[in-house]
Design an enzyme around this catalytic site. Structure first.
Site, mmCIF file in Angstrom:
data_model
loop_
_atom_site.group_PDB
_atom_site.id
_atom_site.type_symbol
_atom_site.label_atom_id
_atom_site.label_comp_id
_atom_site.label_asym_id
_atom_site.label_seq_id
_atom_site.Cartn_x
_atom_site.Cartn_y
_atom_site.Cartn_z
ATOM 1 N N GLU A 1 30.973 -12.002 7.152
ATOM 2 C CA GLU A 1 31.755 -13.249 7.255
ATOM 3 C C GLU A 1 31.078 -14.250 8.195
ATOM 4 O O GLU A 1 31.081 -15.454 7.952
ATOM 5 C CB GLU A 1 33.183 -12.940 7.725
ATOM 6 C CG GLU A 1 33.999 -12.266 6.615
ATOM 7 C CD GLU A 1 35.377 -11.828 7.058
ATOM 8 O OE1 GLU A 1 35.461 -11.141 8.096
ATOM 9 O OE2 GLU A 1 36.359 -12.173 6.389
ATOM 10 N N GLU B 1 36.623 -3.859 4.206
ATOM 11 C CA GLU B 1 37.960 -3.851 4.822
ATOM 12 C C GLU B 1 38.996 -3.091 3.993
ATOM 13 O O GLU B 1 39.890 -2.450 4.536
ATOM 14 C CB GLU B 1 38.449 -5.294 5.037
ATOM 15 C CG GLU B 1 37.766 -6.028 6.170
ATOM 16 C CD GLU B 1 36.427 -6.638 5.797
ATOM 17 O OE1 GLU B 1 35.903 -6.345 4.692
ATOM 18 O OE2 GLU B 1 35.889 -7.398 6.622
#
Ligand code: NAI
Length: 692
Positions: free
Chosen positions: A105, A125
């Site tokens: 990210e 995740e």
């Protein structure tokens, strides 16, 4: 220092430096922001490159700070990302080795990205039951396309950087020196304005409604027990249908809601439990380890062959010892066949196949293994046979070699005392199929030396196994608990269930396989033999004779076409058996039990609480070091549903006082003595505490 700052010509280089994977700890985040500030203030600097030291760009959140105040402290990852995106000079991410989760990210927020081949790119995740929480679901689709992004986010699996080379994710693939290439790239784009922001990219997905409709169907089928994958789809859909800021809100809401779910808590418990299992309180991480460069295995049967493959897969040469040439040939042929199947499926290259097969050799002579650093015995489960093998090993093996046994139930202390070096003896209880199953129970004998423990823990990591330490007792952690579970399953048959009902209920709860399907796979004859030995040792043990009746009918399970179920030749699909139903119903009559309708809830409670209560004894006796170790044994070795976190975590979520109350209810029924709560369970329940 968790991030360093240097200037090369006119490019500032910020290097994340937080071993082992440059996790985004508080200090690392602060280091990035400080570096950016310096770069913006320095008139000489016209561009910034951000990269990671060592063997990672960044592995994402620093798990050591998980749930600590530092993980929330400012600058948060969102702030770092905003600082990168809003920087007034171009920021180039130089990606190598690993960019995962928050690390990826971070790279997505940079103005440009360059990478070397071979880097693992992932948003894992979902494996912790959450969605990416720092813009990953909004930026990744803009760069790699909706379909690729969705696959990556929903699966959590990594993709090699070169496989994403044709997308907008990487502005340039760098061959050779990454930093030289990244700095040259930064220099080239230094004056380009306006600075490109990923958030401004328009996503092209013309028939997105049909696409996401289809995706939702596929995902809901594949992830029945997990909310997170479906939420991943919602977030990626928002990246297409909404403005960037609104998509970010959808991601945030889902992230925060999922964080509170039991499933996510269970998955995170499993993640941390696996890490905790690698720690032994009185064996510190810096305990010296013995070098392991070669291995030997005694017995090339079912277990020996599988264990050998683990070593070869990790590049460690291994020698198999058998008594007779036919047994050795059979064992080696089985290994070869196994590798050939993987080769045929395209999961192994010819080169790797040759390497691995080449690392496994066979012999009939102990002389050939005397210099091995570790030997694992996997011969028949009989103390007399083990004794002969260990006396021989003691005679031939070089000093300092680790002598281990794969016994699944025998007394390791006795085995160690067959040698004059009990400190070098340890149990390594692999699970079948040993080349596939992750779990290995590390059986710590009374005299096992600390460096032997430390060495085997490190070795198991190297061969990609999850090691959990167990003390010495019959069945160790996993099988001792399983004994209570299977005894309870058999009582359920006497009282009114049929095998298929019990299996269905526990499989609905999430187990990979119910006790009777498992019994047919492992062999009705095998459990019969274990039971006979146990009853001889503990004549007062209450158990159902139903398994003995099945054994006496010659129904041994899948191996001879019928056990608790019937099987068609060559087919492993269990078919409920009329003969077995009749046998069970008649048995209830014979022992004077009036059969009744039993609910799925009762089945699940009785099976799971039987595990939990025995585990409480294991903890009290110090056989298991910690409750999470018990959970890891069940999650990695017994098909316990991961989203439930393991038996102890599950009991905690039910509430231990509720567990004790339910046990009290079952204590009023048949075999009431079975349900006496272990003192630790009773104490924790009374105090309103949990195991974990
Ligand atoms: P197996 O019967 O498939 O293999 C045993 C092998 O050992 C045979 O090939 C036999 O020829 C060889 N052998 C016997 N005595 C020997 C000696 N003195 N020297 C050299 N080779 C000898 O048995 P399996 O299933 O592989 O079990 C081996 C051990 O692993 C047992 O202690 C068992 O309790 C344990 N174990 C078995 C599991 C399973 O699911 N099969 C799971 C975990 C542990």
């Amino acid at each position: 220092m968790s991030a360093t700052y240097e200037v090369e010509n006119r490019t500032a280089v910020i290097t994340l430096n937080n071993p082992p994977v440059n996790g985004l700890s508080h200090a690392t985040r602060a280091g990035i922001v400080d570096g950016l500030k310096m770069a913006m203030a320095d008139k000489i600097v016209n561009s910034v490159v951000i990269t990671g030291a060592g063997h990672a760009f960044s592995g994402g959140a620093d798990v050591r700070e998980f749930n600590t105040p530092k993980s929330f402290a400012e600058p948060t990852l969102h702030m770092v990302i905003a600082a990168l995106e809003d920087a007034q000079k171009p920021v180039v991410a130089a990606v190598h080795s690993t960019a995962m989760g928050g690390g990826l990210e971070l790279a997505l927020a940079c103005h440009y990205r360059v990478a070397t081949a071979g880097a693992q790119i992932a948003m894992p995740e979902v494996k912790l039951g959450i969605v990416p929480g720092a813009g990953g679901t909004q930026r990744l689709p803009r760069l790699v396309g909706v379909e690729t992004a969705l696959n990556m986010i929903v699966s959590g699996n990594s993709v090699l950087s070169e496989d994403l080379a044709g997308t907008r994710l990487f502005d340039q693939m760098i061959e050779g020196d990454l930093m030289a290439g990244a700095i040259a790239f930064a220099d080239k784009v230094a004056d380009v304005r306006p600075l490109p922001k990923v958030r401004d990219i328009k996503i092209d997905c013309p028939n997105y409604e049909t696409f996401f409709q289809q995706a939702r169907i596929t995902v809901s089928v594949q992830s029945a027990n997990f909310p997170a994958p479906e939420k991943c789809v919602d977030c990626v859909a928002a990246s297409v249908s909404m403005k960037f800021e609104d998509g970010m809100k959808v991601e945030r809401e889902n992230f925060l809601a999922l964080l509170q779910t039991t499933e996510s808590k269970a998955l995170r418990h499993a993640f941390f439990g696996e890490r905790a299992a690698g720690k032994i309180p009185d064996v510190p991480d810096d305990t010296p380890k013995r070098p392991i460069k070669s291995a030997a295995i005694i017995g090339a049967g079912t277990m020996g062959g599988g264990i050998a493959m683990n070593f070869a897969n990790a590049g460690i040469p291994v020698m198999l010892v058998e008594m007779k040439p036919e047994a050795l040939d059979k064992g080696l042929a089985a290994i070869r066949k196994n590798y050939e199947n993987t080769l045929k499926k395209g999961k192994l290259t010819q080169q790797k196949f040759d390497e691995r097969v080449g690392l496994i050799r066979g012999t009939l002579s102990y002389d050939d293994i005397k210099n091995a650093d570790i030997v694992i015995e996997a011969v028949f489960e009989e103390m007399g046979v083990k004794e002969k093998v260990f006396r021989k090993l003691d005679e031939v093996m070089k000093p300092g070699a680790i002598l281990s046994s794969n016994t699944s139930s025998l007394d390791l202390n006795k085995i160690a005392d067959f040698t004059k070096r009990p400190q070098d003896v340890i149990g390594l209880h692999f699970f079948s199929p040993a080349n596939v199953m992750k779990l290995v129970e590390i059986v710590r004998g009374e005299k096992t030396a600390n460096d032997v423990l430390a060495t085997t823990m490190a070795l198991l990591k190297k061969i990609k196994k999850t090691g959990v330490v167990s003390g010495v007792c019959d069945g160790f952690i996993g099988n001792r608990m399983l004994d209570m579970y299977t005894r309870q399953a058999a009582f359920l048959l006497e009282e009114g269930c049929l095998p298929e009902q019990v299996d269905k209920a526990i499989e609905k709860y999430g187990f990979a396989m119910g006790p009777f399907r498992m019994g047919d796979l492992a062999g009705v004859d095998v459990s019969w033999a274990i039971r006979k030995r146990r009853i001889a040792e503990r004549p007062d043990m209450e158990y159902s004779k139903i398994g003995d009746l099945l054994y006496e009918k010659g129904r041994y399970g899948q191996k001879n076409g019928g056990g608790w179920y019937d099987y068609k030749p060559g087919d492993r699909t269990p078919i409920p058996s009329l003969l077995v139903s009749e046998m069970i119903i008649n048995h209830s009559k014979d022992i004077g039990v009036e059969r009744r309708k039993i609910s799925d809830q009762e089945i699940v409670e009785r099976l799971i609480y039987a595990l939990v209560n025995e585990a409480a004894y294991l903890l009290e006796e110090g056989i298991a070091q910690r409750a999470s170790d018990v959970d890891i044994v069940y999650l990695t070795g017994y098909g316990f549903p991961r989203h439930r976190g393991g038996p102890m975590f599950y009991a905690d979520t039910v509430g231990l006082s509720n567990v004790v109350v339910a046990m009290g209810k079952y204590a009023l029924g048949r075999h009431g003595g079975f349900w006496k709560p272990a003192p630790l369970l009773a104490k924790l329940a009374a105090e309103g505490k949990t195991f974990n």
